[in-house]
Design a protein around this motif. Structure first.
Motif, PDB file in Angstrom:
ATOM      1  N   ASN A 159      -9.152 -31.846 -51.861  1.00 49.29           N
ATOM      2  CA  ASN A 159      -8.384 -32.003 -52.698  1.00 49.29           C
ATOM      3  C   ASN A 159      -8.770 -31.998 -54.113  1.00 49.29           C
ATOM      4  OD1 ASN A 159      -6.123 -32.238 -50.773  1.00 49.29           O
ATOM      5  ND2 ASN A 159      -6.245 -34.468 -50.737  1.00 49.29           N
ATOM      6  N   THR A 188      -5.226 -35.559 -59.971  1.00 48.14           N
ATOM      7  CA  THR A 188      -5.162 -35.045 -58.789  1.00 48.14           C
ATOM      8  C   THR A 188      -6.846 -35.166 -58.090  1.00 48.14           C
ATOM      9  OG1 THR A 188      -3.615 -33.403 -59.245  1.00 48.14           O
ATOM     10  CG2 THR A 188      -4.903 -33.148 -57.054  1.00 48.14           C
ATOM     11  N   LEU A 199      -8.302 -26.496 -45.853  1.00 46.61           N
ATOM     12  CA  LEU A 199      -7.166 -26.538 -46.721  1.00 46.61           C
ATOM     13  C   LEU A 199      -6.617 -25.346 -47.381  1.00 46.61           C
ATOM     14  CD1 LEU A 199      -4.780 -28.559 -48.233  1.00 46.61           C
ATOM     15  CD2 LEU A 199      -6.610 -28.660 -50.112  1.00 46.61           C
ATOM     16  N   SER A 254       1.291 -26.392 -48.059  1.00 48.93           N
ATOM     17  CA  SER A 254       0.082 -26.377 -47.639  1.00 48.93           C
ATOM     18  C   SER A 254      -0.186 -26.684 -46.445  1.00 48.93           C
ATOM     19  CB  SER A 254      -0.892 -27.148 -48.494  1.00 48.93           C
ATOM     20  OG  SER A 254      -0.670 -28.518 -48.157  1.00 48.93           O
ATOM     21  N   ASN A 299      -3.515 -28.045 -43.344  1.00 50.87           N
ATOM     22  CA  ASN A 299      -4.754 -28.453 -43.333  1.00 50.87           C
ATOM     23  C   ASN A 299      -5.123 -28.952 -41.900  1.00 50.87           C
ATOM     24  OD1 ASN A 299      -4.710 -31.538 -43.260  1.00 50.87           O
ATOM     25  ND2 ASN A 299      -3.339 -30.982 -44.689  1.00 50.87           N
TER      26      ASN A 299
END
Length: 452
Positions: free
Chosen positions: A163, A180, A265, A321, A323
């Motif tokens: 991330n 973030t 990811l 997204s 992952n």
């Protein structure tokens, strides 16, 4: 940030019996003290709940906004002035309920719920806490030490590492990039004065959004709401509009780290519009997740699970997204499978069976949560913060019943086709990942060539 509980509101009339279309009606009211609120009376509800918030974006204006957002609510929830912390915790437990305050880049939110016969006790505790919190500087230092220790420990987790790297594909330099990335500097520089500024600017009667649900009558709920917010000032310092400096970049980065499994990811910004399109995106993400689970876990045997999500970050933008944490020796194969499934998803969209299956599953979950006052009040608050009408939540079945497979797949192409997609891999070694920019530290991603 919009609450994920809205995902459960993706329910279609096709699967809901005619006599179960409407379990309740939401209505807008005004308290004697002049506060607007949205209410659903649930006569059979076991708890009463009030959920509230402000669309302030305060934290997104500050270089260390994440620290303010973490420590501000935490300090308030230590309890009001003149009350011992341990006694406050016990008093809350005695109500058999819950009270909370939290902050996101876009909102400050809070709420409480408790059994109907103990709700007034919980309400009085919350009223004292939000109007006159202790805000102890020594406690701030304790919270800071604990949070920095947690960040240091989490820094070794593959998901957080991915991330942090991925944030550089989504944000230009500024508060949101640091937010973030969980930048430790945001927490070391947060002061009590900054937190007090946040509290004075945001926790006011101006801009307050209120939703409630439970067995109480609307009149009783109005009196409770007036009591809860009686101690808040009418207004505070004016806030300028927050600036969210988004960035849309594509590329592939591998960060070498000593991790037990390889983290993959893949994702980026979408162009789904607020409302129906976002609802369809959430549903589609669940279908993609089922595909990934089947292909990466069941067929390839590379992981215990995989995920796909469509998450609204600020107002309208949605990050789409997927992952998975996979075994190192199967990482290249897993990456190839995930990329192929992603491309197939973009090209072909959903099948009718996938659409029907996800609608049915979400229907079951939705029918359950809309019987619980805290969940209902939370849904109503989300609709209010989005500027939606009183019947927005309860009319999901009717609105979504009109969606067809053609509609959903058209929206997927509109929202995802041609958008920048980034791939981040966290693994012990780089060989085998052709075309990846290999780095060892998160900040080194700035030296990678990222395409717009």
């Amino acid at each position: 940030m919009r609450l994920l509980i809205f995902a459960f509101a993706l329910v279609l009339q096709t699967f809901v019996p005619a006599d179960a279309q409407v379990l309740w009606r939401a209505a807008d009211h005004m308290t004697p003290g002049g506060l607007a609120f949205r209410y659903v009376q649930l006569p059979r509800g076991q708890t009463q709940s009030i959920q509230f918030g402000w669309k302030d974006g305060f934290a997104a204006r500050q270089a260390n906004g994440k620290g303010i957002a973490v420590f501000g609510p935490a300090l308030i929830m230590q309890g009001p002035k003149g009350v011992n912390r341990a006694e406050f915790v016990e008093d809350v437990k005695d109500t058999q309920g819950q009270i909370y305050i939290a902050s996101t880049p876009e909102h400050t939110i809070g709420g409480l719920f408790a059994p109907a016969d103990k709700f007034n006790a919980a309400l009085r505790l919350m009223a004292k806490t939000i109007s006159d919190p202790a805000m102890d500087s020594a406690r701030l230092e304790d919270l800071r030490k604990a949070h920095l220790a947690a960040i240091a420990q989490a820094a070794r987790q593959p998901g957080l590492i991915a991330n942090r790297v991925g944030a550089h594909f989504l944000w230009e330099e500024g508060p949101m990039l640091g937010w973030t990335k969980e930048d430790p500097a945001h927490f070391t520089t947060t002061s009590l004065a900054q937190i007090e500024e946040w509290r004075r600017s945001v926790l006011t009667r101006k801009g307050l959004v209120i939703a409630a649900a439970g067995p109480a009558s609307p009149e009783e709920a109005a009196a409770q709401i007036d009591e809860l917010f009686a101690g808040l000032p009418l207004t505070g310092p004016e806030l300028s509009a927050p600036v969210f400096a988004r960035r849309s970049a594509s590329g592939a980065v591998l960060i070498e780290a000593d991790v037990p499994q390889t983290m993959i990811l893949i994702g980026g910004w979408s162009a789904f519009e607020k409302g129906a399109e976002q609802s369809m995106a959430v549903l589609a993400a669940q279908a993609l997740q089922a595909r990934l689970h089947r292909e990466v876990r069941e067929k390839l045997g590379a992981t215990y699970g995989a995920a796909a999500q469509a998450v609204p970050i600020i107002s309208q933008p949605v990050v789409f997204s997927m992952n998975s944490m996979v075994a190192h020796e199967r990482a290249i194969e897993a990456l190839d499978v995930m990329r192929k499934e992603h491309q197939k998803f973009l090209t072909d969209g959903l099948s009718q069976n996938e659409l029907d299956s996800e609608r049915q599953r979400l229907t079951t979950e939705f029918q359950e949560i809309i019987r619980r006052p805290p969940a209902v009040a939370t849904l109503l608050r989300g609709a209010l913060l989005d500027g939606q009408s009183a019947d927005y939540v309860e009319t999901f079945p009717q609105r979504l019943a009109a969606f067809t497979l053609v509609d959903v797949n058209a929206v997927l192409k509109k929202g995802l086709a041609g958008k920048a997609v980034s791939t981040v891999v966290v693994a012990p070694k780089g060989p085998g990942f052709a075309g990846f920019c290999v780095i060892r530290e998160v900040e080194q991603v700035n030296g990678c060539r990222l395409a717009p």
